[in-house]
Scaffold this motif. Sequence first.
Motif, mmCIF file in Angstrom:
data_model
loop_
_atom_site.group_PDB
_atom_site.id
_atom_site.type_symbol
_atom_site.label_atom_id
_atom_site.label_comp_id
_atom_site.label_asym_id
_atom_site.label_seq_id
_atom_site.Cartn_x
_atom_site.Cartn_y
_atom_site.Cartn_z
ATOM 1 N N LYS A 8 0.787 -1.223 -0.064
ATOM 2 C CA LYS A 8 0.004 -0.094 -0.102
ATOM 3 C C LYS A 8 1.008 1.369 -0.034
ATOM 4 O O LYS A 8 0.518 2.305 -0.623
ATOM 5 C CB LYS A 8 -1.013 0.189 1.094
ATOM 6 N N ASN A 9 1.692 1.242 0.611
ATOM 7 C CA ASN A 9 2.878 2.242 0.653
ATOM 8 C C ASN A 9 3.494 2.834 -0.480
ATOM 9 O O ASN A 9 3.739 3.690 -1.010
ATOM 10 C CB ASN A 9 3.747 2.333 1.812
ATOM 11 N N MET B 195 5.396 9.092 6.604
ATOM 12 C CA MET B 195 5.170 7.746 6.228
ATOM 13 C C MET B 195 6.234 7.207 7.124
ATOM 14 O O MET B 195 6.204 6.214 7.552
ATOM 15 C CB MET B 195 5.594 7.783 4.720
ATOM 16 N N GLN B 196 7.491 8.144 7.574
ATOM 17 C CA GLN B 196 8.485 7.474 8.272
ATOM 18 C C GLN B 196 7.808 7.076 9.834
ATOM 19 O O GLN B 196 8.050 6.159 10.243
ATOM 20 C CB GLN B 196 9.735 8.491 8.483
ATOM 21 N N LYS B 197 7.151 8.287 10.181
ATOM 22 C CA LYS B 197 6.239 8.056 11.366
ATOM 23 C C LYS B 197 5.314 6.933 11.509
ATOM 24 O O LYS B 197 5.316 6.164 12.535
ATOM 25 C CB LYS B 197 5.751 9.626 11.892
ATOM 26 N N GLN B 198 4.595 6.900 10.636
ATOM 27 C CA GLN B 198 3.662 5.645 10.292
ATOM 28 C C GLN B 198 4.380 4.251 10.491
ATOM 29 O O GLN B 198 3.992 3.477 11.274
ATOM 30 C CB GLN B 198 2.869 5.871 9.089
ATOM 31 N N THR B 199 5.623 4.207 9.797
ATOM 32 C CA THR B 199 6.380 3.181 9.817
ATOM 33 C C THR B 199 7.008 2.903 11.118
ATOM 34 O O THR B 199 6.848 1.566 11.615
ATOM 35 C CB THR B 199 7.472 3.165 8.735
ATOM 36 N N GLY C 41 6.861 -0.335 15.728
ATOM 37 C CA GLY C 41 6.683 -0.467 17.223
ATOM 38 C C GLY C 41 6.004 -1.252 17.876
ATOM 39 O O GLY C 41 5.900 -1.950 18.831
ATOM 40 N N THR C 42 4.696 -1.357 17.056
ATOM 41 C CA THR C 42 3.665 -2.294 17.794
ATOM 42 C C THR C 42 4.026 -3.574 17.859
ATOM 43 O O THR C 42 3.236 -4.331 18.317
ATOM 44 C CB THR C 42 2.259 -2.254 16.966
#
Length: 151
Positions: free
Chosen positions: A105-106, A134-138, A143-144
Motif C-alpha cells: 500500500k505504501n 510515512m516514516q512516523k507511520q512506519t 513499534g507495535t
Amino acid sequence: MTKMDSKETSSTERVIKKYPNRRLYDTDTSSYITLAEIKQLVMDSEPFVVRDAKTGDDLTRSILLQIILEEEAHGSPMFTAPVLANIIRFYGHAMQGFMGGYLEKNMQALMDMQAPMVKGVMGANVFTQMQEQMQKQTEQFLGTFGIKPSA
C-alpha cells in the motif's frame, strides 16, 4: 494457490518461459530475452508472468527478486542493511501477512504521487512532509510489534 491456478494466465498477460538452461523465452515475440528486458516490462507496467517451461510453476517473484538483487548490487542501493534486517525479522512472525500488505500500500501511494511530482504540481516541502509522515507511520507500525527501526 493451487497447481491448477498457477497455470492459468490472463489473456492480456505476457508469458515468459524460463528454461532449465536459465534462458528466458518471450512467447509474445518468440525470442529469448534478458533480465534487463524483463525490467523494462516492469518499467512499462506491462503485465507478464514468468513460468517454468517444464512444470508451468510461476517464477515471477523469483525473477523480480533477482532483478532487485542486481539493482541493489549496482549504483546506490535503495535498501539499507537495517531495513533488510527488519524485513527478515517479519518472516515467520504472526504479522508477516500484514507487513506485505503494508509495504504494498505504501509503495502504491508513492507510485500514485509520482506523476504529479514529476509535473511539478507538488512542491519539495509537501514531499518532505509526506516523507516524514510515512516514516512516523512506519516507526509506529514496527513499534507495535516490538521492532525499533535503526537510524
